[in-house]
Design a protein around this motif. Structure first.
Motif: not given
Length: 498
Positions: A402-418
């Motif tokens: 996968v290609l990861l951008l800054f926004n992807d990382l930020h949003l994914d870390l927040d979404a992981m909890v849910k």
């Protein structure tokens, strides 16, 4: 004091001085054998090529005052492991300015008995100029190019040809009706050999507006006994007349690896081209198809189905129409009885997992995510793939690319909890990660990777300056078992640290 009276150590110090003009080194290299072996290596080093026998990138100049001229005079150069030759764009009206460069490179290549990896950049990356049209220009260009290619394949083990289309001198036409075709076919057999550029309902013919000569009939590849890998990234090698060279090259049966990448063809051309290649190269074992425009899922799978010995298959991001990826919803189901390694977008993998049984020898399965690549989408696809693998009782090493951008990382870390428990469980199935990361913090990258707790093989390519030691330490924190990580080519085996 004469220059030759100085000891070698002093001469080297003089030649390495930045104030000493580089072109003087070439002049001195021609004066005598002693200065040749002293001055020329320093010249190469000052031009960014410290070990030309190991790696050389050569940009050809119109006036021929380039690195090729210097390399050609080097008496100590007896082999080259990795060489890239970048040709200039000839012009937008004529192919003839390119021909002297093709001949220069052929003469240079011919001085070696064996070579390693060769890359030919035939044109600029963005050029789609069709410079070759009339019979004379087409014959001169195709002969010069194929002579160069033959000199290369007689010596190298790995060949990449990039960029350039150059000609649309052949057109694809529909075949005549069946009854008439039989009569015409019988007559043609009596007067000339069968044309290799034809299928059941189509054939390539010379464009009548540009000429009449069937140039492709005179083109044939040399025996390539040592060549094992061919990487085609130029439209010139998949279109007539040089397609004839490509097809005949496979007759040596030494080529096991083929990649066709970064080529745009008219929609109706892909099926004939891939049909001819598959027919000529049934013994291929490794195939990559990526960056192809106007190609359909049916054409991709149809090509794979014609190559029964495949052990490694990679399907990258292809486009059915510009801006819209080729999604797999239909097409044949290749047998893949020998396939061991598969890398493809999730929709292709899910489609290929439909038959039961399938992939009896599959060892690794890499899921390539493009388009929507948020962690929820990735996890949802992994759930479906995991269920399909379990139903078919196969357990290859599962990895994610996968290609990861800054926004992807930020949003994914927040979404992981849910994320639902089922999604988190699917992330735990992943044993490998292949990531291209754009500007992000080390902590964010490590935290994203740690969402895949079972990932033991991690490859990271960064597009920003990164503190590798810090990232290695972050990746080693609180892991349950050792993992191997590669960051921009630097490989470490990581043990758990707390």
């Amino acid at each position: 004091m004469p220059l030759l009276s100085l000891p070698n150590e002093l001469l080297v110090a003089i030649f390495e001085n930045p104030q000493f003009p580089p072109h003087f080194l070439c002049i001195l290299a021609l004066s005598c054998r002693r200065l040749h072996f002293l001055a020329l290596p320093i010249y190469f080093a000052r031009k960014g090529m410290p070990l030309p026998s190991k790696s050389a990138i050569i940009t050809l100049q119109e006036d021929e005052r380039d690195m090729l001229a210097a390399l050609n005079m080097a008496l100590f150069l007896t082999s080259m492991e990795d060489m890239t030759l970048i040709f200039p764009h000839p012009s937008c009206v004529s192919i003839y300015p390119l021909l002297p460069h093709l001949r220069r490179v052929r003469r240079f290549i011919s001085r070696f008995s064996a070579l390693g990896r060769i890359t030919l950049q035939l044109d600029t990356q963005t050029s789609v100029c069709n410079l070759v049209g009339d019979d004379g220009a087409l014959r001169a260009w195709s002969c010069a190019l194929c002579d160069l290619l033959n000199a290369v394949v007689e010596r190298c083990t790995d060949l990449t040809v990039e960029y350039g289309y150059f000609t649309r001198s052949y057109i694809l036409v529909a075949r005549t009706p069946k009854g008439i075709r039989r009569i015409v076919k019988a007559l043609r057999k009596l007067i000339k050999p069968r044309d290799p550029f034809s299928g059941a309902s189509w054939e390539f013919r010379r464009s009548p507006e540009q000429g009449r000569a069937s140039v492709h009939r005179t083109i044939r590849a040399s025996s390539a006994r040592n060549l094992t890998a061919l990487h085609i990234q130029s439209g010139a090698l998949v279109l007539p007349p040089c397609l004839a060279w490509t097809l005949s090259l496979f007759s040596s049966n030494s080529i096991t690896t083929l990649s066709i990448c970064n080529i745009s063809l008219e929609r109706r051309l892909w099926n004939p081209v891939l049909t001819l290649i598959a027919k000529a190269a049934p013994s291929l074992t490794n195939v990559t198809l990526s960056g192809l425009e106007y190609i359909t899922d049916v054409e991709i799978l149809g090509f794979c189905a014609r190559i029964p010995r495949l052990t490694t298959l990679e399907i990258g991001l292809n486009e059915e129409t510009r801006g819209f990826p080729t999604n797999c919803a239909k097409g044949p189901f290749p047998q893949f009885n020998h396939l061991e390694h598969l890398k493809a977008p999730a929709n292709f993998i899910l489609y290929l997992l439909r038959p039961q049984p399938c992939f009896p020898k599959l060892q690794s399965l890499s899921v390539w995510f493009h388009g929507p690549r948020d962690i929820r989408t990735i996890a949802a696809r992994l759930v479906a793939i995991g269920d399909a693998m379990q139903a078919r009782r196969i357990s290859p090493l599962l990895s994610v690319s996968v290609l990861l951008l800054f926004n992807d990382l930020h949003l994914d870390l927040d979404a992981m909890v849910k994320l639902p428990h089922e999604y988190k469980k699917a992330l735990g199935l992943v044993g490998g990660l292949d990531l291209v990361v754009w500007p992000s913090t080390v902590a964010q990258v490590a935290s994203w990777i740690n969402m895949f707790p079972s990932a033991k093989q991690i490859t990271i390519s960064t597009r920003f300056e990164v503190d590798m030691e810090m990232l290695f330490r972050e990746l080693a924190k609180n892991i349950s078992a050792p993992r191997t990580a590669s960051i921009n080519g630097t490989i470490r085996t990581l043990e758990c640290i707390t």
